[in-house]
Motif scaffolding. Sequence first.
Motif, mmCIF file in Angstrom:
data_model
loop_
_atom_site.group_PDB
_atom_site.id
_atom_site.type_symbol
_atom_site.label_atom_id
_atom_site.label_comp_id
_atom_site.label_asym_id
_atom_site.label_seq_id
_atom_site.Cartn_x
_atom_site.Cartn_y
_atom_site.Cartn_z
ATOM 1 N N TRP A 28 0.969 -1.144 0.055
ATOM 2 C CA TRP A 28 -0.096 -0.059 0.197
ATOM 3 C C TRP A 28 0.757 1.463 -0.027
ATOM 4 O O TRP A 28 0.404 2.295 -0.566
ATOM 5 C CB TRP A 28 -0.977 0.043 1.324
ATOM 6 N N LEU A 29 2.213 1.516 0.628
ATOM 7 C CA LEU A 29 2.797 2.424 0.962
ATOM 8 C C LEU A 29 3.900 2.523 -0.402
ATOM 9 O O LEU A 29 4.194 3.848 -0.603
ATOM 10 C CB LEU A 29 3.688 2.242 2.018
ATOM 11 N N VAL A 30 4.068 1.754 -1.120
ATOM 12 C CA VAL A 30 4.809 1.640 -2.271
ATOM 13 C C VAL A 30 4.649 2.840 -3.248
ATOM 14 O O VAL A 30 5.460 3.685 -3.697
ATOM 15 C CB VAL A 30 5.310 0.595 -3.073
ATOM 16 N N PRO A 31 3.124 3.060 -3.779
ATOM 17 C CA PRO A 31 2.964 3.957 -4.716
ATOM 18 C C PRO A 31 3.317 5.439 -4.029
ATOM 19 O O PRO A 31 3.510 6.265 -4.849
ATOM 20 C CB PRO A 31 1.680 3.649 -5.158
ATOM 21 N N LEU A 32 2.858 5.439 -2.898
ATOM 22 C CA LEU A 32 3.067 6.777 -1.988
ATOM 23 C C LEU A 32 4.662 7.251 -1.841
ATOM 24 O O LEU A 32 4.976 8.191 -2.325
ATOM 25 C CB LEU A 32 2.284 6.778 -0.653
ATOM 26 N N LEU A 33 5.369 6.356 -1.533
ATOM 27 C CA LEU A 33 6.744 6.560 -1.407
ATOM 28 C C LEU A 33 7.244 6.612 -2.742
ATOM 29 O O LEU A 33 8.388 7.758 -2.918
ATOM 30 C CB LEU A 33 7.242 5.388 -0.895
ATOM 31 N N ALA A 34 6.799 6.334 -3.822
ATOM 32 C CA ALA A 34 7.329 6.650 -5.306
ATOM 33 C C ALA A 34 7.019 7.978 -5.741
ATOM 34 O O ALA A 34 7.856 8.670 -6.127
ATOM 35 C CB ALA A 34 6.810 5.629 -6.234
ATOM 36 N N VAL A 35 5.768 8.495 -5.244
ATOM 37 C CA VAL A 35 5.532 9.851 -5.506
ATOM 38 C C VAL A 35 6.311 10.535 -4.870
ATOM 39 O O VAL A 35 6.861 11.664 -5.401
ATOM 40 C CB VAL A 35 3.847 9.937 -5.333
ATOM 41 N N LEU A 36 6.426 10.486 -3.676
ATOM 42 C CA LEU A 36 7.417 11.380 -2.917
ATOM 43 C C LEU A 36 8.744 11.226 -3.317
ATOM 44 O O LEU A 36 9.503 12.612 -3.197
ATOM 45 C CB LEU A 36 7.340 10.931 -1.364
ATOM 46 N N VAL A 37 9.214 10.245 -3.540
ATOM 47 C CA VAL A 37 10.903 10.204 -4.172
ATOM 48 C C VAL A 37 10.665 11.039 -5.246
ATOM 49 O O VAL A 37 11.944 11.666 -5.689
ATOM 50 C CB VAL A 37 11.168 8.703 -4.364
ATOM 51 N N ALA A 246 6.816 16.556 -17.202
ATOM 52 C CA ALA A 246 7.650 16.630 -16.270
ATOM 53 C C ALA A 246 7.233 15.756 -14.850
ATOM 54 O O ALA A 246 6.404 16.359 -14.086
ATOM 55 C CB ALA A 246 8.080 18.080 -15.797
ATOM 56 N N TRP A 247 7.518 14.635 -14.669
ATOM 57 C CA TRP A 247 6.752 13.874 -13.596
ATOM 58 C C TRP A 247 7.177 14.330 -12.075
ATOM 59 O O TRP A 247 6.513 14.215 -11.168
ATOM 60 C CB TRP A 247 7.228 12.341 -13.864
ATOM 61 N N ASN A 248 8.284 15.001 -12.147
ATOM 62 C CA ASN A 248 8.710 15.408 -11.002
ATOM 63 C C ASN A 248 7.957 16.586 -10.609
ATOM 64 O O ASN A 248 7.538 16.827 -9.205
ATOM 65 C CB ASN A 248 10.431 15.842 -10.945
ATOM 66 N N LEU A 249 7.390 17.408 -11.404
ATOM 67 C CA LEU A 249 6.448 18.670 -10.917
ATOM 68 C C LEU A 249 5.301 18.066 -10.863
ATOM 69 O O LEU A 249 4.498 18.745 -9.843
ATOM 70 C CB LEU A 249 6.614 19.856 -12.194
#
Length: 283
Positions: A28-37, A246-249
Amino acid sequence: MYPMPVQRWRPIPRAIYRVSLPFALLLWLVPLLAVLVTSVRSSDELLAGDYWGWPKHFALVANYGTALTQTPMLHYFWNSCAITLPAVAVSIFLASMAGHALANYRFRGNAALLGLFVAGNFVPIQILMIPVRELMASLNLYNTVGALIVFHAAFQTGFCTLFLRNFIRELPYELIEAARIEGASEWAIYMRVVLPLVRPALAALAILVFTFVWNDYFWALCLTQGDDAAPITVGVAALKGQWTTAWNLVSAGSVLAALPSVAMFFAMQKHFVAGLTFGATKG
């Protein structure tokens, strides 16, 4: 009737639960961590195809600064505040009065009216898209903040009424009778007796409705066009470019969009838990 505590489970199911819980939490946390990183990753690393590795160069200030200053994120944020806060206030105010009437007054059609509120929560929102859009256009509210305020206030009032009616019904009716004997008006009973007693429920409901309205994307997309009245959910989607993104933005904008809901939940966590457990025990 109620789930058995984990400590009372049999050894094998309890062991399976304890082993599988960390994996489920990680999944459950992997997608959230991916967005944060991704929100702190530099554009050069993304162009090089480094999506899952640990960032070599943190671009926290650059990404979030660009999202705030070089995109209309602040405008979208203000629109979301202008939509969410009035919609939450109006829906809870109307629902508290309706819940009080349905819980404490006996009149013909009480059960039918409650059933109407319940049935409204089961209507698929997709079938309302065209009628609501045409209604807002006929009222000259299409592509305005007022259209989303009116819709969310109306749509959330049914759920809030059902929620508050059940809480108000648990209040001792003797308190209302005592207030009437003392000469209090019906409005004074509502304001000085009912509302203070259901304050935890109001706080819990405010958090739920705030989250529902703030995170809405479907109706924001249906009732707005362009950037004038678009909330932050539509604004994050607008950060994607036509040819490249720009996926980081986009990730930074997504984090900024999620912060108010998360901050409100943690700020009112005690009230939220108290509201959900309000009336769970008697005596």
